[in-house]
Design a protein around this motif. Structure first.
Motif, PDB file in Angstrom:
ATOM      1  N   ILE A 518       0.844  -1.208   0.000  1.00  0.00           N
ATOM      2  CA  ILE A 518       0.000   0.000   0.000  1.00  0.00           C
ATOM      3  C   ILE A 518       0.877   1.255   0.000  1.00  0.00           C
ATOM      4  N   LYS A 519       2.016   1.177   0.716  1.00  0.00           N
ATOM      5  CA  LYS A 519       2.856   2.383   0.805  1.00  0.00           C
ATOM      6  C   LYS A 519       3.452   2.764  -0.565  1.00  0.00           C
ATOM      7  N   ASP A 520       3.540   1.808  -1.504  1.00  0.00           N
ATOM      8  CA  ASP A 520       4.106   2.127  -2.822  1.00  0.00           C
ATOM      9  C   ASP A 520       3.051   2.515  -3.855  1.00  0.00           C
ATOM     10  N   LEU A 521       1.775   2.422  -3.429  1.00  0.00           N
ATOM     11  CA  LEU A 521       0.687   2.514  -4.405  1.00  0.00           C
ATOM     12  C   LEU A 521       0.619   3.881  -5.115  1.00  0.00           C
ATOM     13  N   VAL A 522       0.713   4.965  -4.323  1.00  0.00           N
ATOM     14  CA  VAL A 522       0.566   6.303  -4.923  1.00  0.00           C
ATOM     15  C   VAL A 522       1.641   6.508  -5.987  1.00  0.00           C
ATOM     16  N   GLY A 523       2.896   6.225  -5.642  1.00  0.00           N
ATOM     17  CA  GLY A 523       4.003   6.436  -6.586  1.00  0.00           C
ATOM     18  C   GLY A 523       3.846   5.580  -7.831  1.00  0.00           C
ATOM     19  N   TRP A 524       3.475   4.315  -7.612  1.00  0.00           N
ATOM     20  CA  TRP A 524       3.338   3.366  -8.724  1.00  0.00           C
ATOM     21  C   TRP A 524       2.256   3.855  -9.697  1.00  0.00           C
ATOM     22  N   LEU A 525       1.128   4.302  -9.140  1.00  0.00           N
ATOM     23  CA  LEU A 525       0.022   4.746  -9.993  1.00  0.00           C
ATOM     24  C   LEU A 525       0.363   6.070 -10.694  1.00  0.00           C
ATOM     25  N   LEU A 526       0.952   7.007  -9.927  1.00  0.00           N
ATOM     26  CA  LEU A 526       1.252   8.314 -10.527  1.00  0.00           C
ATOM     27  C   LEU A 526       2.186   8.175 -11.722  1.00  0.00           C
ATOM     28  N   GLU A 527       3.140   7.259 -11.611  1.00  0.00           N
ATOM     29  CA  GLU A 527       4.055   7.029 -12.734  1.00  0.00           C
ATOM     30  C   GLU A 527       3.296   6.651 -14.002  1.00  0.00           C
ATOM     31  N   ARG A 528       2.158   6.008 -13.823  1.00  0.00           N
ATOM     32  CA  ARG A 528       1.417   5.503 -14.989  1.00  0.00           C
ATOM     33  C   ARG A 528       0.289   6.410 -15.459  1.00  0.00           C
ATOM     34  N   VAL A 529      -0.239   7.232 -14.573  1.00  0.00           N
ATOM     35  CA  VAL A 529      -1.420   8.011 -14.981  1.00  0.00           C
ATOM     36  C   VAL A 529      -1.086   9.466 -15.305  1.00  0.00           C
ATOM     37  N   ARG A 530       0.171   9.905 -15.074  1.00  0.00           N
ATOM     38  CA  ARG A 530       0.513  11.307 -15.354  1.00  0.00           C
ATOM     39  C   ARG A 530       1.147  11.454 -16.720  1.00  0.00           C
TER      40      ARG A 530
END
Ligand code: GAP
Length: 530
Positions: A518-530
């Motif tokens: 869960i702690k990596d989720l924001v970074g992982w998603l932002l890399e893909r959706v920005r």
């Protein structure tokens, strides 16, 4: 009010758009109003994403572009100067039999309202001669409705940029070459709106006016004028670029933009307008076309418009649209006399051609052109412009038709089920991530899932869903085009201790799943959706 369906695929797309809340007919409860469309919850997000990405790429990520947000109603003289009052019209004919009004150049493609199996060109209705129909919507400003209060809803966002050119130049500390960008509503009273949102009467544009030095000025300063060596992106802008390099640069930049939001290169075409198709002021115009289900049609036009627009506003407003360039003044003084004469003559001839075309008396045109060319020696000129002009709604339609795909799956009982997956690029997808507790009747799962939703919310659009089987929930998000699904299960809660505080992330396009902390989720998603 509904237009005839073009083909089966378009029918499916239009129906999905309504069912899932991408696009609705405007004023639907009253039977609709032809040529006007509303964006529902998913469509509104998609549109915001597209406009924000355009703005980010064109304005925020560049040093040389500033933004503008002007009014929709402006002084009517603007539309006189731009030529819209006199020439922004479509040829139109009336049918005396069915009382329909049609675009004269589209009779072969427009079904007859009385005999839809026949096109208007073939039916036997008695037609009038074609006549010009101005596309601008008129209104009145103030309480008195007479000719002096007529104003127009803007038919393009571009003219405000030209009218505010001097203000932006002075307040933004930009120097030519630089651009001014604007997004916003435009209105055209199209004779035959058609193909869903493709040709609407109210729509949005994203326009950039990129001001450049005339070739004579570039040559005076750098000694040469670079022209394109061949097709493809010409690379980083250089001081010796002439208008053709800048034009090619913007065509390629725009194609990169479209590829970057998921339109494959193979779905796009460049159409170089033929000399006889060009507007009289344009030196070149490239249309970027997209392969829509109803045909390959224009998404964006990139025109090299010379100094026409600024010159027109200078003549009509009496306010100088010239810029002062210290480098030009210094370079001019160093030029050999023959070079000065040659550049002076070329510039003078171009100005004279423009003035004559606009109807100035020959003697006056010659005198004004000479004065303009004399300005070069003192460092003054009117900038030329390259204009990438895109339609938001057409792009949304392109993204929707490109994303639309159907898959047929066999369920446990051996029944075939066809469902839709909207394969939007994560950058434009309306919702970036779905968050699901595996079961809704387990409070610990729900609590954890809500925590994950709240963790992600400040960063991106999240849809929380606890209703129905997990498969149904995935399918609902596939249809909305959500690229990622996060499921909170018993392992998240620590059933397998090594998996505590991890979730499964499901990928929309191939359904594969992976486990992430869960702690990596924001970074992982932002890399893909920005
Ligand atoms: N300032 C230049 C200009 O307005 P245009 O080719 O008339 O040029 C630019 O319009 C873009 O605006 C088009 O490529 C298209 O994407 C969009 N557009 C124009 N008319 C439209 C309409 N009736 N409905 C939807 N989009 C439209």
């Amino acid at each position: 009010m509904a237009e005839p369906k073009v083909n089966e695929l378009m029918e499916k797309i239009v129906s999905l758009c309504k069912r899932r809340g991408f696009v609705y007919q405007s004023s639907e409860i009253y039977g609709g109003i032809n040529g006007f469309w509303d964006y529902g919850p998913l469509g509104a997000e998609l549109k915001r994403n597209v406009k924000e990405l355009w703005w980010r790429r064109i304005v925020h990520e560049r040093e040389d572009v500033a933004g503008l947000e002007a009014t929709i109603i402006m002084a009517p003289q603007i539309w006189k100067a731009s030529g819209h009052v006199d020439t922004f019209s479509d040829p139109m004919i009336d049918c005396k039999t069915c009382k329909g009004r049609f675009r004269a150049d589209q009779l072969n493609e427009t079904p007859c309202p009385q005999k839809p199996s026949k096109m208007v060109s073939e039916c036997h209705g008695e037609k009038t001669e074609p006549r010009a129909f101005n596309l601008m919507f008129e209104t009145h400003v103030g309480p008195v409705k007479d000719d002096s209060s007529i104003a127009y809803l803007r038919p393009e966002t571009a003219q405000a940029i030209f009218a505010q050119f001097k203000n932006v130049l002075e307040t933004s500390r930009q120097r030519v070459p630089f651009g001014i960008a604007q997004t916003g509503k435009a209105f055209r009273n199209e004779v035959t709106p058609r193909n869903f949102t493709f040709r609407s009467r109210e729509f949005e544009q994203m326009e950039l006016e990129f001001f450049i030095k005339p070739d004579e000025v570039v040559e005076a300063i750098t000694g040469t004028v670079a022209t394109p060596a061949g097709p493809g992106h010409p690379g980083e802008p250089q001081p010796n670029w002439g208008w053709q390099m800048w034009h090619q640069y913007w065509v390629e930049e725009r194609i990169r933009f479209y590829e970057g939001i998921g339109l494959p290169r193979a779905s796009l075409e460049e159409y170089w307008q033929k000399p006889e198709e060009l507007a009289h002021y344009a030196r070149a115009c490239v249309d970027i076309l997209f392969k829509f289900p109803f045909g390959t049609q224009e998404l964006e036009g990139i025109a090299a418009r010379s100094d026409f627009d600024l010159s027109q506003h200078q003549r009509f407003s009496g306010k100088a649209m010239t810029v002062f360039d210290e480098e030009l003044k210094a370079a001019w003084a160093r030029l050999p006399k023959e070079k000065q004469d040659e550049l002076w003559r070329r510039y003078c001839e171009a100005r004279q051609r423009y003035l004559l075309k606009m109807g100035e008396e020959p003697e006056k045109a010659a005198a004004l052109a000479r004065a303009d060319a004399d300005g070069l020696a003192k460092g003054w000129y009117i900038p030329h412009v390259i204009e990438p002009s895109a339609g938001v709604d057409r792009l949304i339609l392109a993204l929707i038709t490109n994303a639309f795909s159907e898959v047929t799956e066999t369920d446990a009982k051996g029944r075939n089920e066809t469902r839709v997956i909207m394969r939007f690029h994560p950058r434009v997808a309306p919702t970036k991530v779905g968050v699901f507790p595996l079961l809704k009747n387990k409070p610990e799962l729900v609590k954890k899932a809500l925590e994950v939703r709240d963790l992600l919310r400040p960063w991106m659009t999240v849809f929380y869903d606890e209703g129905g089987s997990i498969g149904r929930r995935y399918a609902r998000q596939d249809e909305a085009g959500t690229p990622f699904g996060v499921t909170i299960d018993f392992d998240t809660l620590g059933e397998k201790p090594e998996l505590r505080d991890t979730v499964t992330v499901r990928h929309r396009d191939d359904g594969h799943q992976e486990r992430l902390a869960i702690k990596d989720l924001v970074g992982w998603l932002l890399e893909r959706v920005r």
